[in-house]
Design an enzyme around this catalytic site. Structure first.
Site, PDB file in Angstrom:
ATOM      1  N   VAL A  17       0.381  -0.646   0.057  1.00  0.00           N
ATOM      2  CA  VAL A  17      -0.262  -0.125   0.001  1.00  0.00           C
ATOM      3  C   VAL A  17       0.924   0.961   0.122  1.00  0.00           C
ATOM      4  O   VAL A  17       1.112   2.192  -0.633  1.00  0.00           O
ATOM      5  CB  VAL A  17      -0.979  -0.473   1.201  1.00  0.00           C
ATOM      6  CG1 VAL A  17      -1.679   1.441   1.710  1.00  0.00           C
ATOM      7  CG2 VAL A  17      -2.160  -0.896   0.779  1.00  0.00           C
ATOM      8  N   PHE A 156      -8.235   0.253  -1.064  1.00  0.00           N
ATOM      9  CA  PHE A 156      -9.090  -0.195  -1.337  1.00  0.00           C
ATOM     10  C   PHE A 156      -8.161  -0.959  -2.451  1.00  0.00           C
ATOM     11  O   PHE A 156      -9.051  -1.980  -3.332  1.00  0.00           O
ATOM     12  CB  PHE A 156      -9.941   0.248  -2.240  1.00  0.00           C
ATOM     13  CG  PHE A 156     -11.391   0.475  -0.799  1.00  0.00           C
ATOM     14  CD1 PHE A 156     -12.052   0.150  -0.477  1.00  0.00           C
ATOM     15  CD2 PHE A 156     -11.879   2.409  -0.964  1.00  0.00           C
ATOM     16  CE1 PHE A 156     -12.624   0.083   0.787  1.00  0.00           C
ATOM     17  CE2 PHE A 156     -12.100   2.726   0.322  1.00  0.00           C
ATOM     18  CZ  PHE A 156     -12.860   1.940   1.211  1.00  0.00           C
ATOM     19  N   LEU A 157      -7.485  -0.694  -3.008  1.00  0.00           N
ATOM     20  CA  LEU A 157      -6.746  -1.500  -4.342  1.00  0.00           C
ATOM     21  C   LEU A 157      -6.144  -3.248  -3.790  1.00  0.00           C
ATOM     22  O   LEU A 157      -6.383  -3.641  -3.232  1.00  0.00           O
ATOM     23  CB  LEU A 157      -4.806  -0.709  -3.889  1.00  0.00           C
ATOM     24  CG  LEU A 157      -3.401  -0.923  -3.133  1.00  0.00           C
ATOM     25  CD1 LEU A 157      -3.134  -2.653  -3.230  1.00  0.00           C
ATOM     26  CD2 LEU A 157      -2.499   0.193  -3.742  1.00  0.00           C
ATOM     27  N   PHE A 256     -16.761 -11.408  -8.535  1.00  0.00           N
ATOM     28  CA  PHE A 256     -16.672 -11.937  -7.549  1.00  0.00           C
ATOM     29  C   PHE A 256     -17.596 -13.258  -7.495  1.00  0.00           C
ATOM     30  O   PHE A 256     -17.775 -13.548  -6.139  1.00  0.00           O
ATOM     31  CB  PHE A 256     -16.729 -10.807  -6.263  1.00  0.00           C
ATOM     32  CG  PHE A 256     -15.356 -10.623  -5.885  1.00  0.00           C
ATOM     33  CD1 PHE A 256     -14.658  -9.495  -6.070  1.00  0.00           C
ATOM     34  CD2 PHE A 256     -14.317 -11.086  -4.936  1.00  0.00           C
ATOM     35  CE1 PHE A 256     -13.278  -9.104  -6.298  1.00  0.00           C
ATOM     36  CE2 PHE A 256     -13.489 -10.925  -4.587  1.00  0.00           C
ATOM     37  CZ  PHE A 256     -12.612  -9.870  -5.124  1.00  0.00           C
ATOM     38  N   CYS A 267      -4.990 -10.338   3.129  1.00  0.00           N
ATOM     39  CA  CYS A 267      -6.869  -8.762   3.014  1.00  0.00           C
ATOM     40  C   CYS A 267      -7.869  -9.558   3.689  1.00  0.00           C
ATOM     41  O   CYS A 267      -7.642  -9.174   5.215  1.00  0.00           O
ATOM     42  CB  CYS A 267      -6.837  -8.024   2.462  1.00  0.00           C
ATOM     43  SG  CYS A 267      -5.168  -7.040   1.986  1.00  0.00           S
ATOM     44  N   LYS A 328      -4.024 -15.092  -5.822  1.00  0.00           N
ATOM     45  CA  LYS A 328      -4.373 -14.949  -6.399  1.00  0.00           C
ATOM     46  C   LYS A 328      -2.963 -14.048  -8.446  1.00  0.00           C
ATOM     47  O   LYS A 328      -2.007 -13.882  -7.899  1.00  0.00           O
ATOM     48  CB  LYS A 328      -5.404 -13.527  -6.786  1.00  0.00           C
ATOM     49  CG  LYS A 328      -4.555 -12.146  -6.245  1.00  0.00           C
ATOM     50  CD  LYS A 328      -5.511 -11.292  -6.356  1.00  0.00           C
ATOM     51  CE  LYS A 328      -5.358  -9.824  -5.925  1.00  0.00           C
ATOM     52  NZ  LYS A 328      -6.590  -8.896  -6.220  1.00  0.00           N
TER      53      LYS A 328
END
Ligand SMILES: NC(=O)c1ccc[n+]([C@@H]2O[C@H](COP(=O)([O-])OP(=O)(O)OC[C@H]3O[C@@H](n4cnc5c(N)ncnc54)[C@H](O)[C@@H]3O)[C@@H](O)[C@H]2O)c1
Length: 442
Positions: A17, A156-157, A256, A267, A328
């Site tokens: 971040v 929110f990245l 999603f 997260c 991911k």
């Protein structure tokens, strides 16, 4: 007066971040200093070496350093001196009871407080429980004589697409209770929201909760689909068709809704546990989130269970190839990655594992060493394996040469943890195919 031209910004914590935010603010013309307590990380950044993999980040950092707008230090006092905006972007890992461990945030707040040379807004970008802003305010007040504001500005990245998310945010949430902090942050973010005003200004507590609410909702969608996928296997339905059928409803939307090996990363797992713990602290049980976590824990074992069932529980002498180790695609982050759970399961049952990943192999090697073998090339990885398990859907895995795979694999058995391949085509080509929630034989 609130600045309308370039600002001096200090970012505390230069991880996923902090580094992205620091480089992003510098790219808009601001003067940014990124601080971290990790000396090797700062030394590397000064040489232009990125501590993380994030597409496009190296170029952005190097350009802004060259233009003199971005610099790195381990000295908080140097970074904070004269800054109008100080961002806290340090880690908030889970404590033993699931609550967010705030020791890094509080330490950073104290360091910043001691280093203030005039008014600044101290902005929490880290994900923190409701009420943390109040505690930061109290900590800073104790150690400075200067006026200051404390704001919440959750990030929110998405890892893997972080620059895009940061430079073109869906929304910017600003939680602050004083006018000067709000106006400073409005001014800071104005260049990022030119197309339309996507700034949502609210009180600090609501902003802090918004981040947990957003991640909880996204994780809920994943666990919901994984639960349905398991039902599909018992009923002989295909989750991929169900997903399309429900996702085309405007009220639901298509994002999603993919079944898979469970969510991981730095997260969702920790933020859900922290949200549950926040509820517990005030005597409220978040029952939906309890279920989301439980379903995910079960789902992370699903792929391994399918492999074990296929080989009748005995993996001695079997070689399992794993494509994709990062939690991911687009990142080298392996925190709580489903692939690592799979490794534990199959190794415990006697298998040898060979893994490949375009960027995460170094991170895995650091964490589990020679518990598995590593192959740069995905076909080499599949060579001589008794089964291939796809865990992370990197682009390069989406359309492999199945003819080649068939000749390389010892047994043509595929476990498609992300449902990226076509079961009918693969079965017609002679493979034994297992997906996630794709009918009775899945
Ligand atoms: N990673 C993500 O995709 C993401 C997205 C949104 C929000 N967040 C939140 O942002 C926060 C940071 O996450 P991250 O993934 O960037 O963490 P990270 O672990 O990658 O980076 C944190 C950095 O802070 C440094 N640090 C710790 N204490 C410090 C101190 N006192 N002074 C200076 N530096 C210090 C560490 O050395 C580390 O480099 C967390 O609260 C996380 O939940 C993360």
């Amino acid at each position: 007066m609130v600045a309308f031209s370039a600002m001096k910004i200090c970012v505390i914590g230069t991880g996923y971040v902090g580094l992205v935010a620091g480089a992003g603010f510098a790219d808009m013309g601001n003067d940014v200093v990124c601080c971290d307590i990790d000396q090797p990380k700062i030394d590397g950044l000064k040489r232009g070496e990125m501590p993380i993999y994030e597409p496009g980040l190296d170029k952005l950092v190097v350009n802004n350093v060259a233009e003199g707008r971005l610099s790195f230090t381990t000295n908080v006092a140097d970074g904070v001196a004269g800054a109008e905006v100080v961002l806290l972007a340090v880690g908030t890992p889970p404590g033993p009871d699931g609550s967010a461990d705030l020791k890094y945030i509080f330490k950073a707040a104290e360091d910043v407080g001691q280093a203030l040379t005039g008014w600044a807004v101290i902005v929490t970008k880290s994900t923190v429980p409701v009420g943390t802003g109040d505690k930061i305010e109290a900590i800073v007040k104790k150690v400075t004589k200067h006026e200051f504001g404390v704001a919440s500005n959750p990030e929110f990245l998405k890892e893997g697409d972080a620059l895009n998310d940061f430079m073109k945010p869906d929304r910017v949430v600003i939680g602050a209770d004083d006018k000067r902090s709000i106006e400073t942050l409005r001014s800071l973010y104005a260049p990022f929201t030119r197309t339309s005003d996507r700034m949502l200004v609210m009180d600090r507590r609501s902003a802090e909760l918004t981040k947990y609410a957003a991640n909880s909702m996204l994780a809920t969608r994943i666990s919901f689909m994984n639960d349905l996928a398991n039902l599909c296997e018992l009923l002989g339905a295909d989750i991929e068709l169900v997903r399309k059928g429900m996702g085309s409803d405007n009220r639901i939307g298509p994002k999603f809704l993919f079944a898979g090996p469970g969510f991981g990363g730095s997260c969702f797992p920790k933020d859900l546990r922290a949200a549950i713990s926040t509820g517990r602290d005030v005597g409220y049980r978040l029952e939906i989130l309890d279920a989301v976590v439980a379903v995910n824990e079960r789902q992370k074992k699903k792929l391994g269970e399918k492999i074990l069932a296929h080989f009748k529980g005995d993996l001695k002498g079997k070689r399992i190839a794993i494509w994709g180790l990062a939690f991911k695609p687009g990142t080298d982050d392996i925190r709580e990655a489903p692939a690592l759970v799979l490794v534990d399961q199959v190794v415990a049952a006697g298998a040898t594992v060979v893994g490949t990943d375009p960027v995460a192999m170094e991170a895995v090697r650091k964490q589990i060493g020679d518990r598995i073998q590593y192959e740069e090339n995905n076909y080499e990885c599949a060579k001589g394996a008794d089964a291939l398990a796809l865990v992370t859907e990197w682009h390069e895995f989406r359309r492999p040469s199945f003819e080649r795979l068939k000749t390389l694999l010892k047994q043509p058995v595929i476990f498609d943890g992300r449902n990226i391949w076509n079961p009918a085509e693969l079965r017609a080509a002679g493979f034994t195919y297992y997906g996630m929630g794709r009918g009775k034989s899945a």
